[in-house]
Design a protein around this motif. Structure first.
Motif, PDB file in Angstrom:
ATOM      1  N   GLY A   1     -39.761  50.631  37.990  1.00 15.84           N
ATOM      2  CA  GLY A   1     -39.165  51.103  36.746  1.00 15.84           C
ATOM      3  C   GLY A   1     -37.747  50.662  36.515  1.00 15.84           C
ATOM      4  N   ASN A   2     -37.206  49.781  37.353  1.00 19.44           N
ATOM      5  CA  ASN A   2     -35.816  49.353  37.168  1.00 19.44           C
ATOM      6  C   ASN A   2     -35.741  48.330  36.064  1.00 19.44           C
ATOM      7  OD1 ASN A   2     -34.945  50.966  39.294  1.00 19.44           O
ATOM      8  ND2 ASN A   2     -35.423  49.385  40.811  1.00 19.44           N
ATOM      9  N   SER A   3     -34.866  48.545  35.132  1.00 17.12           N
ATOM     10  CA  SER A   3     -34.695  47.634  33.999  1.00 17.12           C
ATOM     11  C   SER A   3     -33.245  47.178  33.937  1.00 17.12           C
ATOM     12  CB  SER A   3     -35.095  48.316  32.695  1.00 17.12           C
ATOM     13  OG  SER A   3     -34.855  47.475  31.619  1.00 17.12           O
ATOM     14  N   GLU A   4     -33.049  45.911  33.556  1.00 14.73           N
ATOM     15  CA  GLU A   4     -31.692  45.389  33.452  1.00 14.73           C
ATOM     16  C   GLU A   4     -30.975  45.898  32.210  1.00 14.73           C
ATOM     17  OE1 GLU A   4     -31.985  41.207  33.565  1.00 14.73           O
ATOM     18  OE2 GLU A   4     -32.667  41.107  35.660  1.00 14.73           O
ATOM     19  N   LEU A   5     -31.706  46.526  31.292  1.00 17.35           N
ATOM     20  CA  LEU A   5     -31.093  46.984  30.039  1.00 17.35           C
ATOM     21  C   LEU A   5     -30.657  48.440  30.094  1.00 17.35           C
ATOM     22  CD1 LEU A   5     -33.523  45.344  27.474  1.00 17.35           C
ATOM     23  CD2 LEU A   5     -31.261  44.568  28.109  1.00 17.35           C
ATOM     24  N   ASP A   6     -30.816  49.105  31.248  1.00 15.42           N
ATOM     25  CA  ASP A   6     -30.433  50.521  31.319  1.00 15.42           C
ATOM     26  C   ASP A   6     -28.941  50.707  31.084  1.00 15.42           C
ATOM     27  OD1 ASP A   6     -32.983  51.288  31.759  1.00 15.42           O
ATOM     28  OD2 ASP A   6     -32.823  51.258  33.944  1.00 15.42           O
ATOM     29  N   VAL A   7     -28.113  49.928  31.836  1.00 13.80           N
ATOM     30  CA  VAL A   7     -26.650  50.085  31.716  1.00 13.80           C
ATOM     31  C   VAL A   7     -26.157  49.640  30.335  1.00 13.80           C
ATOM     32  CG1 VAL A   7     -24.433  49.390  32.686  1.00 13.80           C
ATOM     33  CG2 VAL A   7     -26.342  49.891  34.203  1.00 13.80           C
ATOM     34  N   PRO A   8     -26.551  48.448  29.812  1.00 15.56           N
ATOM     35  CA  PRO A   8     -26.097  48.097  28.446  1.00 15.56           C
ATOM     36  C   PRO A   8     -26.534  49.097  27.390  1.00 15.56           C
ATOM     37  CG  PRO A   8     -26.946  46.155  29.568  1.00 15.56           C
ATOM     38  CD  PRO A   8     -27.252  47.322  30.448  1.00 15.56           C
ATOM     39  N   LEU A   9     -27.740  49.658  27.516  1.00 14.52           N
ATOM     40  CA  LEU A   9     -28.192  50.637  26.530  1.00 14.52           C
ATOM     41  C   LEU A   9     -27.341  51.897  26.575  1.00 14.52           C
ATOM     42  CD1 LEU A   9     -30.208  51.494  24.404  1.00 14.52           C
ATOM     43  CD2 LEU A   9     -31.744  52.246  26.225  1.00 14.52           C
ATOM     44  N   LYS A  10     -26.993  52.379  27.777  1.00 14.83           N
ATOM     45  CA  LYS A  10     -26.125  53.557  27.891  1.00 14.83           C
ATOM     46  C   LYS A  10     -24.752  53.284  27.303  1.00 14.83           C
ATOM     47  CE  LYS A  10     -28.390  55.476  32.004  1.00 14.83           C
ATOM     48  NZ  LYS A  10     -28.214  55.792  33.445  1.00 14.83           N
ATOM     49  N   LEU A  11     -24.190  52.091  27.605  1.00 14.96           N
ATOM     50  CA  LEU A  11     -22.868  51.756  27.062  1.00 14.96           C
ATOM     51  C   LEU A  11     -22.902  51.668  25.536  1.00 14.96           C
ATOM     52  CD1 LEU A  11     -21.778  49.051  29.665  1.00 14.96           C
ATOM     53  CD2 LEU A  11     -20.948  51.383  29.503  1.00 14.96           C
ATOM     54  N   ALA A  12     -23.958  51.049  24.993  1.00 11.55           N
ATOM     55  CA  ALA A  12     -24.046  50.921  23.526  1.00 11.55           C
ATOM     56  C   ALA A  12     -24.191  52.296  22.866  1.00 11.55           C
ATOM     57  CB  ALA A  12     -25.239  50.031  23.156  1.00 11.55           C
ATOM     58  N   LYS A  13     -24.976  53.190  23.464  1.00  7.97           N
ATOM     59  CA  LYS A  13     -25.106  54.530  22.898  1.00  7.97           C
ATOM     60  C   LYS A  13     -23.795  55.302  22.964  1.00  7.97           C
ATOM     61  CE  LYS A  13     -30.053  55.269  23.580  1.00  7.97           C
ATOM     62  NZ  LYS A  13     -31.074  56.095  24.265  1.00  7.97           N
ATOM     63  N   ARG A  14     -23.040  55.107  24.075  1.00  4.18           N
ATOM     64  CA  ARG A  14     -21.746  55.776  24.184  1.00  4.18           C
ATOM     65  C   ARG A  14     -20.779  55.273  23.120  1.00  4.18           C
ATOM     66  NH1 ARG A  14     -19.101  54.996  29.831  1.00  4.18           N
ATOM     67  NH2 ARG A  14     -21.094  55.908  30.436  1.00  4.18           N
ATOM     68  N   LEU A  15     -20.773  53.951  22.898  1.00  7.22           N
ATOM     69  CA  LEU A  15     -19.902  53.391  21.845  1.00  7.22           C
ATOM     70  C   LEU A  15     -20.311  53.917  20.469  1.00  7.22           C
ATOM     71  CD1 LEU A  15     -19.260  49.642  22.675  1.00  7.22           C
ATOM     72  CD2 LEU A  15     -17.633  51.517  22.668  1.00  7.22           C
ATOM     73  N   LEU A  16     -21.636  53.965  20.205  1.00  8.53           N
ATOM     74  CA  LEU A  16     -22.090  54.464  18.910  1.00  8.53           C
ATOM     75  C   LEU A  16     -21.680  55.914  18.704  1.00  8.53           C
ATOM     76  CD1 LEU A  16     -23.722  53.901  16.379  1.00  8.53           C
ATOM     77  CD2 LEU A  16     -25.781  54.590  17.614  1.00  8.53           C
ATOM     78  N   LYS A  17     -21.726  56.718  19.768  1.00  6.57           N
ATOM     79  CA  LYS A  17     -21.306  58.113  19.661  1.00  6.57           C
ATOM     80  C   LYS A  17     -19.807  58.210  19.396  1.00  6.57           C
ATOM     81  CE  LYS A  17     -23.317  60.867  22.485  1.00  6.57           C
ATOM     82  NZ  LYS A  17     -23.697  61.579  23.726  1.00  6.57           N
ATOM     83  N   LEU A  18     -19.003  57.276  19.979  1.00  4.30           N
ATOM     84  CA  LEU A  18     -17.552  57.313  19.764  1.00  4.30           C
ATOM     85  C   LEU A  18     -17.181  56.918  18.340  1.00  4.30           C
ATOM     86  CD1 LEU A  18     -16.214  55.748  23.092  1.00  4.30           C
ATOM     87  CD2 LEU A  18     -15.922  58.091  22.334  1.00  4.30           C
ATOM     88  N   PHE A  19     -17.823  55.868  17.821  1.00  2.00           N
ATOM     89  CA  PHE A  19     -17.395  55.316  16.533  1.00  2.00           C
ATOM     90  C   PHE A  19     -18.143  55.907  15.347  1.00  2.00           C
ATOM     91  CE2 PHE A  19     -16.021  51.984  19.463  1.00  2.00           C
ATOM     92  CZ  PHE A  19     -14.731  51.786  19.013  1.00  2.00           C
ATOM     93  N   ALA A  20     -19.227  56.654  15.601  1.00  2.00           N
ATOM     94  CA  ALA A  20     -19.940  57.273  14.477  1.00  2.00           C
ATOM     95  C   ALA A  20     -19.138  58.461  13.965  1.00  2.00           C
ATOM     96  CB  ALA A  20     -21.333  57.732  14.917  1.00  2.00           C
ATOM     97  N   ASN A  21     -19.122  58.626  12.640  1.00  2.55           N
ATOM     98  CA  ASN A  21     -18.352  59.730  12.042  1.00  2.55           C
ATOM     99  C   ASN A  21     -19.032  61.051  12.341  1.00  2.55           C
ATOM    100  OD1 ASN A  21     -16.410  58.083  10.921  1.00  2.55           O
ATOM    101  ND2 ASN A  21     -17.733  57.577   9.183  1.00  2.55           N
TER     102      ASN A  21
END
Length: 589
Positions: free
Chosen positions: A569-589
């Motif tokens: 179940g290890n995926s290379e997109l786990d860390v980028p997906l978490k980072l992108a969601k964190r950025l979206l939460k920061l910049f979303a109004n």
């Protein structure tokens, strides 16, 4: 005196020896306890490892059995589907050959029919042209004769012209009738010939088919005819059922409407009767309720007067009881508060004494463990320390001024500012990555030398080729190191379209973690300042691009999970997906 001194010295030596023996015994006991603990923990750990290993072996065996069953099922499905496909292909080939031969025969007959039609039309056109020429000659002769006779029979010219036109029309109609009769006869004869040819071809094909596969043809024909008869019977039965249902529904609807009208009339009469009766009952009940309420009001007035007299007598006694109860409650509450405070102080003091004793015992145990572990570590790490000291000495002996952080940074900065060749720029970016990671002073120096805009320009100019990606990895890391240093961070974020450049790199290299993660870190540092965060939020395109990156990564992550459902179940997109969601939460109004 000497004997006394000797005796005291002997006693002191015996005491010291006894203390040393006791200390040795304690050390031996501690060592034995440590050995026993280590053995017990090792035994428990080995048991746990054996159990996990057995569980893992069982899971692997079950997974292997499942995989073998799936592979066997896949092989069987492949064989069955291949056999079905081959059978279908053979049938299609036979059918295609039969249809090709039939189509060839039909094409030959059709082409013959078309050629015969063309010949008949050409013959009819020739005959029609000859007739038209004859009619034209007749018309010309008539016109000439008329022209010669116009001087004689001028008054009969109109009548003669009308008769000539009528004759021509009658002639054309008669010719049309003859041509249509001939065409109809030709079509009829052609249809008869075609029917005979097609019947002959069908009988010959049927004879050949019966000769080759008589039994299969009989079975197929019987099945097909039975299917046709069955379908016809089912259609007739369905039509009859539908007609019967429609007729029965019509009869039932008529009966239902009749009964419904009768029921409606009965219901209306019954409801009228019930409503009249209900109104009469309500009037009688209202009269009774009014009488009861008036009687109740009179009785309540008498009772209120009586109750006021009784309450006036009880009020004094109630006040005395209330005062005594309140005073008793106040005294009891004061006593309970004092008792609770005393119990709390006692419990706190006892807890403090127990905690202090436990803390002392823990400190003593920690001190003993620290001394023992320090001794063991020093005993085990003496060789490692010696080797480390030797390596440090060798490194000091190989010291060169050119390999220092300052010298490497200065040379790399000079190359970055002066050279344009990609290999030199890559080497300079590697040195600057190391220097900015190890030295915050050099981050300020890059700011002083005005090298940050050059780094951003370098980032914008990179594409997806491998050398450019290597340069981009180090350049983004340099920007991250400078942004992590507070004095030089404003210079990074004040660059023109800093956020747009970072988001563009994130969008281009979302599948490369060595570029995507530093860009996310830079955007997180940018969002730490409320003014910069508000400026980014005021640009909807940047927020939309971050949202698009997050949604695209999430879709790819779900797709990879579906594709790797039976694997790890290890995926290379786990860390980028978490980072992108964190950025979206920061910049979303």
């Amino acid at each position: 005196a000497r004997q006394e001194a000797a005796r005291l010295a002997a006693l002191e030596a015996a005491r010291i020896a006894e203390e040393e023996r006791q200390a040795a015994l304690r050390r031996a006991a501690n060592a034995a306890a440590c050995v026993l603990q280590a053995c017990a923990r090792g035994f428990v750990g080995r048991q746990d490892v054996r159990a996990r290993y057995a569980d893992l072996q069982q899971r692997l065996a079950e997974a292997a059995a499942t995989i073998r069953r799936e592979q066997a099922a896949i092989v069987l499905q492949t064989a069955i589907r291949g056999m079905q496909a081959r059978q279908l292909l053979t049938a299609m080939r036979v059918d295609f050959a039969r249809r090709t031969s039939a189509a060839t025969v039909l094409q030959a007959h059709m082409r013959g029919f078309v050629q015969r039609q063309k010949f008949a039309r050409a013959l009819a056109a020739a005959r029609l042209a000859a007739q038209q020429r004859q009619a034209a000659a007749i018309t010309i002769q008539a016109f000439c004769r008329g022209f010669a006779a116009r001087h004689v029979v001028h008054r009969l010219r109109d009548a003669h012209t009308a008769r000539v036109a009528a004759c021509v029309r009658i002639q054309s109609w008669l010719r049309m009738v003859h041509a249509r009769t001939a065409y109809t006869a030709t079509v009829r004869r052609t249809t008869v010939v075609q029917a005979y040819c097609r019947g002959f071809l069908a009988r010959r094909a049927y004879t050949q088919l019966v000769a080759h596969r008589s039994a299969a043809a009989v079975v197929l024909q019987a099945s097909w005819r039975a299917r046709g008869v069955r379908l016809g019977y089912l259609r007739q039965r369905a039509a009859a059922t539908m007609i019967q249902a429609a007729l029965r529904a019509l009869v039932v609807r008529r009966e239902f409407k009749t009964k419904q009208n009768a029921i409606v009339r009965i219901q209306s009469a019954l409801r009228t009767y019930i409503a009249v009766r209900h109104v009469q009952q309500m009037q009688a009940a209202a009269v009774r309720i009014q009488a009861a309420i008036r009687g109740f009001a009179a009785r309540r007035a008498v009772a209120v007067k009586r109750f006021a007299a009784e309450m006036a007598a009880k009020h004094a006694a109630a006040i005395i009881c209330a005062q005594s109860a309140v005073r008793a409650f106040i005294q009891r509450r004061r006593y309970l508060r004092m008792r609770a405070a005393i119990l709390s102080i006692q419990s706190w003091w006892r807890i403090a004494r127990c905690r202090l004793a436990l803390l002392r015992a823990r400190r003593a145990a920690t001190l003993v463990q620290r001394v023992w572990r320090g001794f063991c570590v020093r005993k085990q790490a003496s060789a490692k320390v010696a080797a480390a000291r030797a390596r440090i000495a060798a490194a000091n002996a190989r010291y060169d001024e050119k390999n220092t952080i300052g010298a490497r940074g200065n040379s790399a900065l000079e190359i970055l500012l002066t050279h344009k060749q990609l290999s030199y720029i890559l080497r300079a970016c590697q040195h600057l990555d190391t220097v900015t990671r190890l030295s915050t002073r050099y981050c300020e120096k890059l700011h002083e030398q005005n090298a940050i805009p050059i780094i951003f320009q370098l980032i914008r100019s990179c594409n997806r080729s491998k050398p450019h990606m290597e340069v981009l990895v180090h350049a983004v890391r340099i920007v991250k190191h400078i942004a992590c240093h507070p004095p030089s961070a404003p210079e990074v974020f004040s660059q023109h379209e800093c956020a747009a450049v970072m988001i563009e790199q994130m969008q281009m290299f979302r599948d490369h973690a060595e570029i995507f993660e530093p860009c996310c870190s830079i955007m997180t540092l940018l969002a730490a300042d409320p003014q910069r965060l508000a400026a980014v939020r005021q640009t909807p395109t940047l927020v939309d691009r971050i949202t698009g990156i997050a949604s695209l990564l999430e879709k790819k992550h779900r797709l990879e999970k579906k594709m790797a459902a039976h694997g790890p179940g290890n995926s290379e997109l786990d860390v980028p997906l978490k980072l992108a969601k964190r950025l979206l939460k920061l910049f979303a109004n």
